[in-house]
Design a protein around this motif. Structure first.
Motif, short mmCIF file in Angstrom:
data_model
loop_
_atom_site.label_atom_id
_atom_site.label_comp_id
_atom_site.label_asym_id
_atom_site.label_seq_id
_atom_site.Cartn_x
_atom_site.Cartn_y
_atom_site.Cartn_z
N TYR A 1 0.81 -1.20 0.00
CA TYR A 1 0.00 0.00 0.00
C TYR A 1 0.85 1.27 0.00
N VAL A 2 0.35 2.30 -0.67
CA VAL A 2 1.04 3.58 -0.75
C VAL A 2 0.20 4.60 0.02
N ASP A 3 0.79 5.25 0.99
CA ASP A 3 0.03 6.18 1.81
C ASP A 3 -0.51 7.35 0.98
N PRO A 4 -1.77 7.76 1.23
CA PRO A 4 -2.34 8.84 0.42
C PRO A 4 -1.70 10.21 0.65
N LEU A 5 -0.92 10.37 1.72
CA LEU A 5 -0.39 11.69 2.08
C LEU A 5 0.30 12.38 0.91
N THR A 6 1.14 11.65 0.18
CA THR A 6 1.93 12.30 -0.88
C THR A 6 1.29 12.13 -2.26
N GLY A 7 0.15 11.44 -2.36
CA GLY A 7 -0.57 11.35 -3.62
C GLY A 7 0.24 10.68 -4.72
N GLU A 8 0.87 9.55 -4.40
CA GLU A 8 1.73 8.88 -5.38
C GLU A 8 1.23 7.51 -5.82
N GLY A 9 0.10 7.05 -5.24
CA GLY A 9 -0.34 5.67 -5.47
C GLY A 9 -0.60 5.33 -6.93
N VAL A 10 -1.19 6.27 -7.67
CA VAL A 10 -1.50 5.98 -9.07
C VAL A 10 -0.19 5.87 -9.87
N TYR A 11 0.75 6.76 -9.58
CA TYR A 11 2.05 6.65 -10.26
C TYR A 11 2.70 5.29 -9.95
N PHE A 12 2.68 4.88 -8.68
CA PHE A 12 3.28 3.59 -8.31
C PHE A 12 2.61 2.46 -9.10
N ALA A 13 1.29 2.54 -9.24
CA ALA A 13 0.54 1.49 -9.95
C ALA A 13 0.95 1.46 -11.43
N LEU A 14 1.07 2.65 -12.04
CA LEU A 14 1.43 2.70 -13.47
C LEU A 14 2.88 2.24 -13.68
N PHE A 15 3.75 2.64 -12.76
CA PHE A 15 5.15 2.22 -12.87
C PHE A 15 5.25 0.70 -12.72
#
Ligand SMILES: Cc1cc2nc3c(=O)[nH]c(=O)nc-3n(C[C@H](O)[C@H](O)[C@H](O)COP(=O)(O)OP(=O)(O)OC[C@H]3O[C@@H](n4cnc5c(N)ncnc54)[C@H](O)[C@@H]3O)c2cc1C
Length: 406
Positions: free
Chosen positions: A294-308
């Motif tokens: 899981y990627v914490d929502p604080l920095t708003g990076e989850g979608v980038y992590f998923a695409l990468f």
């Protein structure tokens, strides 16, 4: 049903992976338990670095048709101090690194899903994952799904991909999922109409949590409240407005912005949020996106992590399908790419989460960042994903950063 790859979950990770593999001529089945477009709890901010991944899928023009709001940086406030950082275009990085986007997730995810289907993936809507199929040696050889009528559907696949999000049942069945106890959080999510929209994402820090807010398409203002799950005990019944209002008292800047605005949707909750996995690759099965960690929502990076992650996994699976004897090496490549790119970012995001527990630290940082905009720009540009924590170790980066346009 037989295929090369069964992808379970049609969020950004699953749909972009299915797209890449189907475009490469592989037989792909993409399944999701929900009918699309479907709602997804999210801050709805896409970091600048998402754009080239959409470009690779031929979806950058499609994104523009959704009418996304440009996000030029982030305003961070809390404990009486506020700082604003902009995404900087560092060195020879392209101009698009200067802005991210705000867009409703149900529309964004539908764009990605439709792209995968156009590329040739077979779509199974309202098909919920039930269990893995294994051969005698334990290798995963497919999965059983349940369709909307309750019938079981067996899909035989050379590879099964768990892209089923933060509460991944595939990861659970592979026996590698665990909760991160110190980050045991819960989120409430809604959108408002009638807020004066700005080209900045907002983070309002509170004791033990934060509000995140972004302007999105449709002139809406997406608002999340993320707090420890134990805080839920303090609510009375289903009075979510009252619960949120108590937290808004500690975020006067946001309260003022919401004053007079109309809540366009009901509050919806999600949690627990933080899960980790101890392994992501297995004989015949792989995890990607939030299902892999899981990627914490604080920095708003989850979608980038998923695409990468989907891009790295797409390359590994294409290699493993072409040369099954080389699959161990191909999957090692996927693990190494995740570790190299995402490992330091996850570490930075969790270090930030720990730092937030110390109000004096937050206040000191925000006051310095307000006086020294370069510090705010640096933190914000890092979370925009177009620079990497590793870059900070290179003197040439610092020269380029000082010279960079915001
Ligand atoms: C409150 C909150 C705010 C966030 N804010 C941001 C933000 O502003 N920016 C950002 O980049 N990231 C943000 N994130 C993180 C981001 O939403 C995720 O990292 C991202 O959606 C991960 O994509 P994914 O494809 O891995 O999973 P998901 O997007 O979660 O997709 C998983 C899919 O799997 C399906 N599924 C689940 N279980 C099953 C099953 N059993 N069978 C079949 N299908 C199943 C689901 O229906 C879903 O469609 C936020 C997260 C939260 C919780």
């Amino acid at each position: 049903m037989h295929c090369d790859v069964l992808v379970i979950g049609a969020g950004p990770a699953g749909s972009s992976l299915a797209h890449r593999l189907a475009r490469g001529g592989h037989g792909v089945v993409l399944a999701d338990k929900k009918p699309f477009p479907r709602w997804k709890p999210c801050g709805e901010f896409l970091s600048p670095q998402c754009l080239p991944y959409l470009g690779e899928l031929g979806l950058d023009a499609g994104l523009q048709t959704l009418g996304p709001r440009l996000v030029q940086g982030m305003q961070i406030g809390g404990y009486g101090a506020t700082a604003r950082g902009r995404f900087r275009q560092v060195g020879d990085r392209p101009a698009w690194t200067r802005a991210g986007f705000g867009v409703r997730r149900e529309r964004f995810d539908e764009l990605l899903r439709a792209g995968a289907v156009d590329a040739g993936a077979r779509w199974l809507e309202r098909h919920e994952y039930v269990r893995l199929l294994r051969e005698a040696g334990g290798r995963v050889v497919g999965a059983v799904l349940r369709d909307s009528g309750g019938a079981e559907v067996t899909v035989h696949a050379r590879w099964v991909v768990g892209a089923d999000g933060v509460h991944s049942h595939v990861a659970r069945d592979l026996g590698v999922q665990s909760l991160v106890p110190w980050l045991d959080q819960f989120a409430l999510v809604t959108r408002y109409r009638g807020v004066a929209l700005r080209p900045f994402a907002e983070v309002h820090l509170l004791p033990g949590g934060f509000f995140a807010a972004t302007a999105v398409d449709g002139d809406l203002f997406s608002v999340n409240l993320v707090v420890p799950r134990r805080t839920l005990r303090t609510r009375s019944g289903s009075d979510w407005d009252g619960f949120v209002a108590r937290h808004l008292a500690a975020a006067p800047g946001l309260a003022e912005r919401l004053h007079g605005a109309e809540r366009a949707e009901r509050w919806r909750g999600v949690g627990p949020l933080a899960h980790d996995t101890s392994a992501q690759t297995f004989p015949g099965a792989v995890l990607v996106g939030d299902a892999a960690g899981y990627v914490d929502p604080l920095t708003g990076e989850g979608v980038y992590f998923a695409l990468f992650g989907a891009r790295a996994l797409g390359e590994a699976l294409a290699q493993a399908l072409a040369d099954p004897r080389g699959e161990a090496q191909a999957l090692a490549g996927y693990r190494a790419a995740r570790k190299r790119e995402l490992g330091p970012r996850l570490w930075a995001s969790r270090t930030l989460q720990r730092a937030l527990r110390h109000p004096w630290l937050v206040r000191g940082f925000l006051r310095r960042a307000a006086r020294w905009p370069s510090l705010a720009d640096l933190v914000v540009t890092l979370t925009g994903d177009s620079i990497h924590p590793r870059d900070l170790l290179r003197p040439s980066f610092w020269r380029a950063f000082r010279a960079a346009a915001a």
